[in-house]
Design an enzyme around this catalytic site. Sequence first.
Site, PDB file in Angstrom:
ATOM      1  N   VAL A 187      -3.828  -3.084 -24.614  1.00 39.28           N
ATOM      2  CA  VAL A 187      -4.580  -3.810 -23.594  1.00 39.28           C
ATOM      3  C   VAL A 187      -4.272  -3.239 -22.204  1.00 39.28           C
ATOM      4  O   VAL A 187      -5.185  -2.941 -21.424  1.00 39.28           O
ATOM      5  CB  VAL A 187      -4.268  -5.326 -23.621  1.00 39.28           C
ATOM      6  CG1 VAL A 187      -5.063  -6.039 -22.541  1.00 39.28           C
ATOM      7  CG2 VAL A 187      -4.569  -5.926 -24.983  1.00 39.28           C
ATOM      8  N   GLY A 189       3.494  -3.323 -19.362  1.00 41.53           N
ATOM      9  CA  GLY A 189       3.086  -3.025 -20.740  1.00 41.53           C
ATOM     10  C   GLY A 189       1.912  -2.068 -20.754  1.00 41.53           C
ATOM     11  O   GLY A 189       0.787  -2.454 -20.436  1.00 41.53           O
ATOM     12  N   LYS A 198      -1.916 -17.905 -36.444  1.00 45.66           N
ATOM     13  CA  LYS A 198      -1.329 -16.604 -36.132  1.00 45.66           C
ATOM     14  C   LYS A 198      -0.352 -16.251 -37.251  1.00 45.66           C
ATOM     15  O   LYS A 198       0.183 -17.143 -37.919  1.00 45.66           O
ATOM     16  CB  LYS A 198      -0.559 -16.702 -34.811  1.00 45.66           C
ATOM     17  CG  LYS A 198      -0.329 -15.399 -34.108  1.00 45.66           C
ATOM     18  CD  LYS A 198      -1.429 -15.053 -33.149  1.00 45.66           C
ATOM     19  CE  LYS A 198      -1.141 -13.722 -32.481  1.00 45.66           C
ATOM     20  NZ  LYS A 198      -2.238 -13.288 -31.624  1.00 45.66           N
ATOM     21  N   GLY A 206       0.453  -0.748 -23.258  1.00 49.90           N
ATOM     22  CA  GLY A 206       0.019  -0.723 -24.657  1.00 49.90           C
ATOM     23  C   GLY A 206      -1.492  -0.694 -24.762  1.00 49.90           C
ATOM     24  O   GLY A 206      -2.190  -0.191 -23.869  1.00 49.90           O
TER      25      GLY A 206
HETATM   26  P1  NAD Z   1       0.893  -3.313 -27.563  1.00 41.35           P
HETATM   27  O1  NAD Z   1       2.026  -3.422 -28.514  1.00 41.35           O
HETATM   28  O2  NAD Z   1      -0.110  -2.235 -27.755  1.00 41.35           O
HETATM   29  O3  NAD Z   1       1.448  -3.190 -26.072  1.00 41.35           O
HETATM   30  C1  NAD Z   1       2.537  -3.892 -25.599  1.00 41.35           C
HETATM   31  C2  NAD Z   1       3.327  -2.908 -24.746  1.00 41.35           C
HETATM   32  O4  NAD Z   1       4.328  -3.622 -24.051  1.00 41.35           O
HETATM   33  C3  NAD Z   1       4.040  -1.837 -25.570  1.00 41.35           C
HETATM   34  O5  NAD Z   1       3.695  -0.555 -25.071  1.00 41.35           O
HETATM   35  C4  NAD Z   1       5.513  -2.144 -25.373  1.00 41.35           C
HETATM   36  O6  NAD Z   1       6.320  -0.989 -25.364  1.00 41.35           O
HETATM   37  C5  NAD Z   1       5.492  -2.820 -24.019  1.00 41.35           C
HETATM   38  N1  NAD Z   1       6.651  -3.676 -23.733  1.00 41.35           N
HETATM   39  C6  NAD Z   1       7.307  -4.527 -24.563  1.00 41.35           C
HETATM   40  N2  NAD Z   1       8.291  -5.157 -23.891  1.00 41.35           N
HETATM   41  C7  NAD Z   1       8.232  -4.699 -22.615  1.00 41.35           C
HETATM   42  C8  NAD Z   1       8.982  -4.958 -21.439  1.00 41.35           C
HETATM   43  N3  NAD Z   1       9.991  -5.838 -21.435  1.00 41.35           N
HETATM   44  N4  NAD Z   1       8.640  -4.322 -20.300  1.00 41.35           N
HETATM   45  C9  NAD Z   1       7.613  -3.436 -20.272  1.00 41.35           C
HETATM   46  N5  NAD Z   1       6.883  -3.143 -21.359  1.00 41.35           N
HETATM   47  C10 NAD Z   1       7.192  -3.753 -22.506  1.00 41.35           C
HETATM   48  O7  NAD Z   1       0.179  -4.755 -27.534  1.00 41.35           O
HETATM   49  P2  NAD Z   1      -1.245  -5.140 -26.945  1.00 41.35           P
HETATM   50  O8  NAD Z   1      -2.206  -5.244 -28.065  1.00 41.35           O
HETATM   51  O9  NAD Z   1      -1.534  -4.280 -25.770  1.00 41.35           O
HETATM   52  O10 NAD Z   1      -0.969  -6.633 -26.452  1.00 41.35           O
HETATM   53  C11 NAD Z   1      -0.240  -6.882 -25.246  1.00 41.35           C
HETATM   54  C12 NAD Z   1      -0.120  -8.395 -25.056  1.00 41.35           C
HETATM   55  O11 NAD Z   1      -1.436  -8.971 -24.973  1.00 41.35           O
HETATM   56  C13 NAD Z   1       0.567  -9.137 -26.210  1.00 41.35           C
HETATM   57  O12 NAD Z   1       1.275 -10.237 -25.681  1.00 41.35           O
HETATM   58  C14 NAD Z   1      -0.589  -9.627 -27.059  1.00 41.35           C
HETATM   59  O13 NAD Z   1      -0.238 -10.765 -27.833  1.00 41.35           O
HETATM   60  C15 NAD Z   1      -1.593  -9.984 -25.976  1.00 41.35           C
HETATM   61  N6  NAD Z   1      -2.974  -9.967 -26.442  1.00 41.35           N
HETATM   62  C16 NAD Z   1      -3.489  -8.863 -27.026  1.00 41.35           C
HETATM   63  C17 NAD Z   1      -4.813  -8.884 -27.449  1.00 41.35           C
HETATM   64  C18 NAD Z   1      -5.457  -7.660 -28.044  1.00 41.35           C
HETATM   65  O14 NAD Z   1      -6.686  -7.645 -28.170  1.00 41.35           O
HETATM   66  N7  NAD Z   1      -4.696  -6.633 -28.376  1.00 41.35           N
HETATM   67  C19 NAD Z   1      -5.585 -10.042 -27.299  1.00 41.35           C
HETATM   68  C20 NAD Z   1      -5.029 -11.158 -26.660  1.00 41.35           C
HETATM   69  C21 NAD Z   1      -3.713 -11.117 -26.246  1.00 41.35           C
END
Ligand code: NAD
Length: 366
Positions: free
Chosen positions: A195, A191, A92, A193
């Site tokens: 996902v 979250g 990573k 975001g």
């Molecule tokens: P992202 O940055 O698009 O979304 C994360 C969201 O969480 C953001 O909107 C952020 O504002 C919000 N956030 C942060 N702290 C917060 C809190 N305390 N309370 C509420 N919301 C909060 O990221 P993503 O790509 O959606 O990934 C989300 C999680 O899933 C991460 O931990 C990432 O490592 C994991 N993940 C993602 C993928 C992928 O394909 N994107 C794959 C495996 C794991």
Amino acid sequence: MSEIKTVEHTKDGSVYGQILQMGHEQLVFCHDEPTGLKALIAIHNTILGPALGGTRLWHYSDESAAITDVLRLSRGMTFKAAISGLNIGGGKAVIIGKPKMKTEAFLRRFGRFIHSLGGRYITAEDVNFTTADIEYIAMETPYVTGKPEIKGGGGDPSPITAFGTYLGMKAAVGFAYGKDTLEGKRILIQGAGQVGSHLVKHLIKEGAIVFLTDIFEEKLLSAAKTTGAQIIQPSDVYDFPMDIYAPCALGATLNDQTIPRLTCDIVAGAANNQLEEEGRHGHLLKDRGILYAPDFLINAGGLINVYTEYLGNYKREIAMRQTESIYDMTTAVLSEANEKNLPTQEVAMEIANKRINQIASIKLAY
Ligand code: NAD
């Protein structure tokens, strides 16, 4: 190879102390003054293949927070790849900074650092990284996945991550309630975001009552408006009456402060490293009767997608089909944990560890 064990917080906060405890092979510090790039690349374990894992851009409070994050995340990738049957290792990268720093030069400089590792580490998207950013990195190195579909890549991995998380959640529901329907279940997604906003659609479609929260109000309002999820405040998460808690923001939200407050039956979400301390907090959840679907198992869809791209001749159906196996694997882990009276995380790690050790030993033969 030495056994990979569960780790708690290291008492020795030194960088080598952490590396020794978590069993990493390599940690690379990258710096480029003209672009302001400060990146860390961690390679945890390459027994199954080159280390593959996304790059996260985050405004870490200090350097040690970034080091701990990249070490924990890369280690999780080792287990994720192993339990998903992929022939890649765990790695990573994290970049210390803010999204506005991502100029072309900044990203291409980062690509050159990745290239200098000669293929031991392959990157992809993580938090605050998009397919457009990946395209710049790809100008400097072939050791990158998650390219846009139009360029022959697998595209944004988030929808497949969300799909796999949804299937893992369904398997947990089937195990806990005897029927895997999400209809009428109160599910809180933390979250909104990449996902989280895809996951919500699967859940709403199946008739779940979905609550959504995010620290960015704008994102939250837009995701809630397009999906019909109900909004709750980030501070209300851990006391909220719910059946399923789905962490989809950052890690370590399952800890001493939050676990005693949770009223849910199940935790199943996409965030990496949800347990602050994987051994102790896995036990704490079990003792409270909360079924935990291990994060590295159910959020593997995105990794499966970028791995499919890395193999070449990308086809989404292949990635989707492999992601579907998350359902059965989750059921198998939950059943074994139940039979052995062990935390689910421990059992999932044992399965991953076993595969790594078995493949390590076959490589000894000429
Ligand atoms: P992202 O940055 O698009 O979304 C994360 C969201 O969480 C953001 O909107 C952020 O504002 C919000 N956030 C942060 N702290 C917060 C809190 N305390 N309370 C509420 N919301 C909060 O990221 P993503 O790509 O959606 O990934 C989300 C999680 O899933 C991460 O931990 C990432 O490592 C994991 N993940 C993602 C993928 C992928 O394909 N994107 C794959 C495996 C794991």
